[in-house]
Design an enzyme around this catalytic site. Structure first.
Site, short mmCIF file in Angstrom:
data_model
loop_
_atom_site.label_atom_id
_atom_site.label_comp_id
_atom_site.label_asym_id
_atom_site.label_seq_id
_atom_site.Cartn_x
_atom_site.Cartn_y
_atom_site.Cartn_z
N GLY A 46 27.39 15.23 -4.59
CA GLY A 46 28.60 15.95 -3.63
C GLY A 46 28.07 15.23 -2.27
O GLY A 46 26.92 14.90 -1.92
N GLN A 51 28.34 15.47 6.80
CA GLN A 51 27.00 14.57 6.55
C GLN A 51 27.15 13.16 7.06
O GLN A 51 26.10 12.28 7.32
CB GLN A 51 26.44 14.51 5.18
CG GLN A 51 26.15 15.94 4.60
CD GLN A 51 25.78 16.10 3.31
OE1 GLN A 51 26.75 16.08 2.44
NE2 GLN A 51 24.57 15.57 2.86
N CYS A 91 19.79 17.44 -1.59
CA CYS A 91 20.89 17.13 -0.55
C CYS A 91 20.65 15.89 0.04
O CYS A 91 19.38 15.57 0.29
CB CYS A 91 20.78 18.36 0.64
SG CYS A 91 21.90 17.98 1.78
N LEU A 92 21.59 14.97 0.40
CA LEU A 92 21.45 13.51 0.78
C LEU A 92 20.92 13.73 2.16
O LEU A 92 20.44 12.53 2.58
CB LEU A 92 22.61 13.00 0.56
CG LEU A 92 23.30 12.60 -1.06
CD1 LEU A 92 24.47 11.84 -0.84
CD2 LEU A 92 22.25 11.68 -1.67
N HIS A 133 27.83 24.41 -1.94
CA HIS A 133 26.70 23.60 -1.10
C HIS A 133 27.50 22.84 -0.12
O HIS A 133 27.12 22.85 1.27
CB HIS A 133 25.75 22.78 -1.80
CG HIS A 133 25.17 21.91 -1.13
ND1 HIS A 133 23.58 21.90 -1.42
CD2 HIS A 133 25.05 20.75 -0.37
CE1 HIS A 133 22.89 21.08 -0.84
NE2 HIS A 133 24.13 20.35 -0.16
N GLU A 134 28.52 22.24 -0.41
CA GLU A 134 29.22 21.20 0.34
C GLU A 134 30.05 22.07 1.47
O GLU A 134 30.29 21.74 2.56
CB GLU A 134 30.19 20.10 -0.45
CG GLU A 134 29.32 19.22 -1.31
CD GLU A 134 28.17 18.56 -0.99
OE1 GLU A 134 27.99 18.27 0.51
OE2 GLU A 134 27.37 18.31 -1.77
N HIS A 137 27.90 22.91 4.29
CA HIS A 137 27.85 21.72 5.35
C HIS A 137 29.00 21.80 6.46
O HIS A 137 28.90 21.63 7.52
CB HIS A 137 27.95 20.27 4.61
CG HIS A 137 26.65 20.01 3.85
ND1 HIS A 137 25.67 19.82 4.72
CD2 HIS A 137 26.11 19.69 2.83
CE1 HIS A 137 24.42 19.40 3.98
NE2 HIS A 137 24.79 19.32 2.67
NI NI Z 1 23.89 18.58 1.04
#
Ligand code: NI
Length: 169
Positions: A46, A51, A91-92, A133-134, A137
């Protein structure tokens, strides 16, 4: 298409609240395509626009093993939540860091597709985790915000250590 660079914690831009998308044009479609390319290149499941330092309510996800079930949600909002699950999240923006987070088991989400059509998505299990989660963000929130101060500081120390090792390697 292009791979975009991903902000890493503690970059303060990760705390920016995204704005509602009002224009559904070719530029938006290109951006969504770039987000998918960026997510797949980073082996993520995701990615939120926040991000990649674009503060518009756009998120992409693909929880499939075959990487062939792309889901793009624009202006997503949760209509209903049900149940609870604990899932080990990564998470990236936090490379190499994983932690258990408790979230709703099921979510019903209203969103727009890239053409601006309203869509309703009902998700359960890992996909429900990913969407929540996204969406966090896009509200300037990250998964370590859910952890106890002790657990969070241990993980952030580990992130710092990994960064130093990567820098000296
Ligand atoms: Ni993330």
């Amino acid at each position: 298409m292009s791979v975009l660079s991903i902000l890493e914690f503690p970059d303060p831009r990760l705390r920016t609240k995204a704005e509602t998308v009002r224009t559904f044009d070719a530029e938006l479609k290109q951006f969504v395509a770039d987000m998918f390319e960026t997510m797949y290149a980073a082996n993520g499941v995701g990615l939120a626009a926040t991000q990649v330092n674009v503060h518009q309510r756009v998120l992409v996800a693909d929880m499939s093993d075959e990487r062939n079930q792309p889901l793009a949600l624009i202006n997503a909002e949760i209509l209903e939540k049900d149940g609870a699950q604990v899932y080990q999240e990564g998470c990236l923006s936090f490379p190499g860091i994983y932690a258990d987070v408790t979230r709703a088991l099921k979510v019903k989400v209203r969103a727009n597709d890239v053409d601006g059509n309203e869509i309703i998505v009902e998700a359960e299990g890992p996909l429900a985790v990913c969407i929540q989660h996204e969406m966090d963000h896009l509200a300037g929130k990250v998964f370590v915000d859910y952890l106890s101060p002790l657990k969070r500081s241990l993980l952030l120390k580990r992130l710092e250590k990994q960064r130093k090792q990567a820098a000296s390697a």
